[in-house]
Enzyme design. Structure first.
Site, PDB file in Angstrom:
ATOM      1  CG  HIS A 130      -6.635   0.442  -1.752  1.00 24.73           C
ATOM      2  ND1 HIS A 130      -6.821  -0.335  -0.642  1.00 24.73           N
ATOM      3  CD2 HIS A 130      -7.777   0.283  -2.479  1.00 24.73           C
ATOM      4  CE1 HIS A 130      -8.010  -0.924  -0.693  1.00 24.73           C
ATOM      5  NE2 HIS A 130      -8.611  -0.569  -1.804  1.00 24.73           N
ATOM      6  CB  CYS A 174      -0.996  -0.007   1.162  1.00 21.89           C
ATOM      7  SG  CYS A 174      -0.261   0.041   2.812  1.00 21.89           S
ATOM      8  CG  HIS A 208      -4.475  -0.117   3.713  1.00 15.82           C
ATOM      9  ND1 HIS A 208      -3.664  -0.972   3.006  1.00 15.82           N
ATOM     10  CD2 HIS A 208      -5.434   0.301   2.839  1.00 15.82           C
ATOM     11  CE1 HIS A 208      -4.125  -1.077   1.752  1.00 15.82           C
ATOM     12  NE2 HIS A 208      -5.198  -0.309   1.630  1.00 15.82           N
TER      13      HIS A 208
END
Length: 123
Positions: free
Chosen positions: A96, A33, A84
């Site tokens: 993402h 990420c 994240h």
């Protein structure tokens, strides 16, 4: 929305479907990420660290009502720490590097409860 923000979204979206690789920073061969957001932003001259928690401390924290395409949306784990990061692309969506199973994909920006939103572009 500025031309730069529009360009960031267009650039990020061309990597949809590419693999998620833990620790990776390659937009084509695989990124995690923060590697994804780091590499997308690097293309536009914005230097970010390779850690979602560290990226959350870059730029300026904003409210969801101020969010524009190109801003970073952060999510926390059960322990409360940020784990994240996703890139806001407009229309209530983020792109993402999601997981090994799904790779780089588009999700609703609040598919998890966002814990922080940051403008790293300084505009």
């Amino acid at each position: 929305v500025s031309a730069t923000r529009t360009a960031i979204v267009a650039y990020a979206k061309q990597f949809l479907g590419n693999p998620y690789v833990y620790g990776g920073t390659s937009l084509t061969n695989g990124a995690d990420c923060s590697g994804f957001t780091m590499s997308v932003m690097a293309h536009f001259g914005v230097s970010l660290p390779h850690s979602s928690a560290a990226q959350a401390n870059c730029g300026k924290s904003i409210k969801s009502s101020q969010m524009r395409p190109g801003d970073l949306v952060f999510y926390s784990g059960s322990g409360g720490g940020i784990n994240h990061v996703a890139l806001y692309i407009g229309n209530g969506q983020v792109v993402h590097a999601s997981s090994k199973r799904t790779g780089i994909k588009i999700s609703s920006w609040n598919y998890r409860s966002p814990s922080k939103i940051v403008n790293v572009l300084g505009d």
